[in-house]
Scaffold this active site. Sequence first.
Site, PDB file in Angstrom:
ATOM      1  N   ASP A 161      17.683   9.401 -20.537  1.00 32.02           N
ATOM      2  CA  ASP A 161      16.691   9.391 -21.614  1.00 32.02           C
ATOM      3  C   ASP A 161      15.299   9.811 -21.131  1.00 32.02           C
ATOM      4  O   ASP A 161      14.312   9.646 -21.832  1.00 32.02           O
ATOM      5  CB  ASP A 161      16.621   8.011 -22.268  1.00 32.02           C
ATOM      6  CG  ASP A 161      16.223   6.904 -21.299  1.00 32.02           C
ATOM      7  OD1 ASP A 161      15.982   7.206 -20.100  1.00 32.02           O
ATOM      8  OD2 ASP A 161      16.164   5.730 -21.723  1.00 32.02           O
TER       9      ASP A 161
ATOM     10  N   ASP B 130      10.669  -0.077  -8.261  1.00 34.78           N
ATOM     11  CA  ASP B 130      10.936  -1.084  -9.292  1.00 34.78           C
ATOM     12  C   ASP B 130      11.854  -2.173  -8.754  1.00 34.78           C
ATOM     13  O   ASP B 130      12.348  -2.098  -7.637  1.00 34.78           O
ATOM     14  CB  ASP B 130      11.551  -0.426 -10.537  1.00 34.78           C
ATOM     15  CG  ASP B 130      12.582   0.651 -10.201  1.00 34.78           C
ATOM     16  OD1 ASP B 130      13.286   0.508  -9.180  1.00 34.78           O
ATOM     17  OD2 ASP B 130      12.685   1.642 -10.943  1.00 34.78           O
TER      18      ASP B 130
ATOM     19  N   GLU C 198      10.550   3.370 -19.587  1.00 31.69           N
ATOM     20  CA  GLU C 198      11.428   3.778 -20.672  1.00 31.69           C
ATOM     21  C   GLU C 198      10.661   4.625 -21.701  1.00 31.69           C
ATOM     22  O   GLU C 198       9.424   4.641 -21.718  1.00 31.69           O
ATOM     23  CB  GLU C 198      12.008   2.538 -21.356  1.00 31.69           C
ATOM     24  CG  GLU C 198      12.824   1.630 -20.434  1.00 31.69           C
ATOM     25  CD  GLU C 198      14.214   2.183 -20.127  1.00 31.69           C
ATOM     26  OE1 GLU C 198      14.411   3.413 -20.164  1.00 31.69           O
ATOM     27  OE2 GLU C 198      15.117   1.375 -19.843  1.00 31.69           O
TER      28      GLU C 198
ATOM     29  N   HIS D 154      13.600   8.635 -18.444  1.00 37.74           N
ATOM     30  CA  HIS D 154      12.735   7.665 -17.764  1.00 37.74           C
ATOM     31  C   HIS D 154      12.682   7.952 -16.262  1.00 37.74           C
ATOM     32  O   HIS D 154      13.642   8.455 -15.683  1.00 37.74           O
ATOM     33  CB  HIS D 154      13.185   6.224 -18.035  1.00 37.74           C
ATOM     34  CG  HIS D 154      14.436   5.797 -17.343  1.00 37.74           C
ATOM     35  ND1 HIS D 154      15.653   5.683 -17.996  1.00 37.74           N
ATOM     36  CD2 HIS D 154      14.687   5.434 -16.059  1.00 37.74           C
ATOM     37  CE1 HIS D 154      16.576   5.262 -17.152  1.00 37.74           C
ATOM     38  NE2 HIS D 154      16.008   5.114 -15.959  1.00 37.74           N
TER      39      HIS D 154
END
Length: 260
Positions: free
Chosen positions: A135, A66, A142, A137
């Site tokens: 979370d 990314d 996400e 990811h």
Amino acid sequence: MEVVIAPERELAALAADAIESLLRRRPRTVLGLATGSSPLKVYDELARRHTEDGLSFAEARGFMLDEYVGLAADHPERYRNVIATEIAERVDWPADQVRGPDGLAVDLPAACAAYEESIRAAGGVDLQLLGIGTDGHIAFNEPGSSLASRTRIKTLTRQTRVDNARFFDGDVERVPTHCLTQGLGTIMQARHLVLLATGKHKAEAVHQLVEGPVSALWPATVMQLHPHATVLVDEAAASRLQLADYYRQTYASKPDWQGL
């Protein structure tokens, strides 16, 4: 999915072993590179093996997971620069053999499509390093991300920006709001996934990843569908795993020759 519970330094050595084995067998190996805290000790170990044991990256190719959108080319937290600093420039890796999505492109969707094509043209990723967010990811996929998604533009959640503020002098407002990321479908095409997670703050995400239902709410759970996925965690990150004793037993009885 194989789960290994061990001290952090041992986890880094195991991941480095898998990468070294590939490079020794096939110098033109294609590696998937992650940023963040999780892979840093792996990169340290690979750099040490390059210096002390002659491990070479000269023919390898690397693809980043990314990139932030809009960070200046010389910004120290631009992921292209982070990867250069943490691994590429510490070994004999030619700069043009390590690629990432272009977060400064004028046409971002076109840049995403071009990045997907470059991975395909290289023959796909042989081993993909991964971390996991609190979370759930992986890369910047996400919660709510399509399990079949490809490289695309994503809006970062507030939680991810808060987590990453430590790289921006603790100022969440300096963390970009958008990124380009390989999609979950892209990541799942790598031949081997190796995810590292340490610390109690990752325990719930690791529990969901390994033992929860496959769900876009916890994007990393898509790894349960991969034929060759390895999850490397320390005791703290493993503290929520219901089958932790079984994972320890399985790893302890694994033949030495089998590797990850």
